[in-house]
Design an enzyme around this catalytic site. Sequence first.
Site, PDB file in Angstrom:
ATOM      1  CG  ASP A  84      -2.163   0.700   1.122  1.00 18.16           C
ATOM      2  OD1 ASP A  84      -2.453   1.192   0.021  1.00 18.16           O
ATOM      3  OD2 ASP A  84      -2.907   0.742   2.121  1.00 18.16           O
ATOM      4  CD  GLU A 127     -11.834   1.885   3.661  1.00 16.61           C
ATOM      5  OE1 GLU A 127     -10.779   1.806   3.004  1.00 16.61           O
ATOM      6  OE2 GLU A 127     -11.859   2.022   4.904  1.00 16.61           O
TER       7      GLU A 127
HETATM    8  O1  KIV Z   1      -4.649  -0.020   4.652  1.00 15.43           O
HETATM    9  C1  KIV Z   1      -5.512  -0.905   4.565  1.00 15.43           C
HETATM   10  O2  KIV Z   1      -5.549  -1.863   5.348  1.00 15.43           O
HETATM   11  C2  KIV Z   1      -6.495  -0.783   3.497  1.00 15.43           C
HETATM   12  C3  KIV Z   1      -7.648  -1.726   3.504  1.00 15.43           C
HETATM   13  C4  KIV Z   1      -8.538  -1.446   4.631  1.00 15.43           C
HETATM   14  C5  KIV Z   1      -8.351  -1.764   2.201  1.00 15.43           C
HETATM   15  O3  KIV Z   1      -6.358   0.064   2.665  1.00 15.43           O
END
Ligand code: KIV
Length: 280
Positions: free
Chosen positions: A84, A183
């Site tokens: 991410d 989300e």
């Molecule tokens: O950072 C995270 O865990 C996320 C999920 C909740 C989709 O972006």
Amino acid sequence: MKNMKLTIPDIIAKKGVEKISMLTAYDVSFARLLDSQGVDMILVGDSLGMVVLGYESTVPVTMDEMIHHAKAVRRGSDAFIVGDMPFLSYQVDTTEAIRNAGRFCKEAGCDAVKLEGGVEVCDTVHAIVEAGISVVGHIGLTPQTASQLGGYKVQGKDVESARKMLRDAQALDEAGAFSIVLECIPDALARSITASVSVPTIGIGAGPHCDGQVLVTHDLLGMFDKFVPSFVKKYAHLAPQMKEAIGAFVQEVKSGTFPDEEHSFSMKIDVEKLMDDEEK
Ligand code: KIV
């Protein structure tokens, strides 16, 4: 139950055929647990900041923190791993975005990256994909910019914002994202978005019509008794059990009942006699 690692075509081919499971992990032990149960994709989410690092939001999370944890997850799993991209790692310019996305692949062995935003990030998504790195989009409630959205609340409830979200999803699809996280949006909107894009949607608080579902693993295990969003289903309630076990350890150390014989090592030599003989 461990699966072969999925490829991007495998994931896209699941749309409308088989639901996709995705869960978060931030370290090797959770990666091994998820791997053992055949989860389709592991997300090293920037939720790391709140779940593990104790920040108030995901905003302070740095690239170095994400890479450190993504590396640990890779050591514990052969599954498809998504890194991410943290706040400001992809917004400044596309060169920096490509470089940071590349760090997830080169340093941590991730298979793809995820970034938040709709139309406004599509040039960046396109540039990262062109550089050879696969991208997951993320729209609806985007935690990195939650304050601009009025906090952590359901998005897309009025006509204008629902239309914008549809456009965002289609633009991400065209820009080359191979799946899109939705989300905290109404289930009817998630259904329309899912029907209008060629790639799988992965819902979190977005109802049952998405092509897959993602949750924060610590939430589904009930490891917190602080705030947990209402869309989270707790499949276990581990916090009370964990507290009980920790409390029992503290008590047994204080009372001297731990460690007992079973948890100690014995030896055949009479050490006291040995010491006495040494002194003579
Ligand atoms: O950072 C995270 O865990 C996320 C999920 C909740 C989709 O972006």
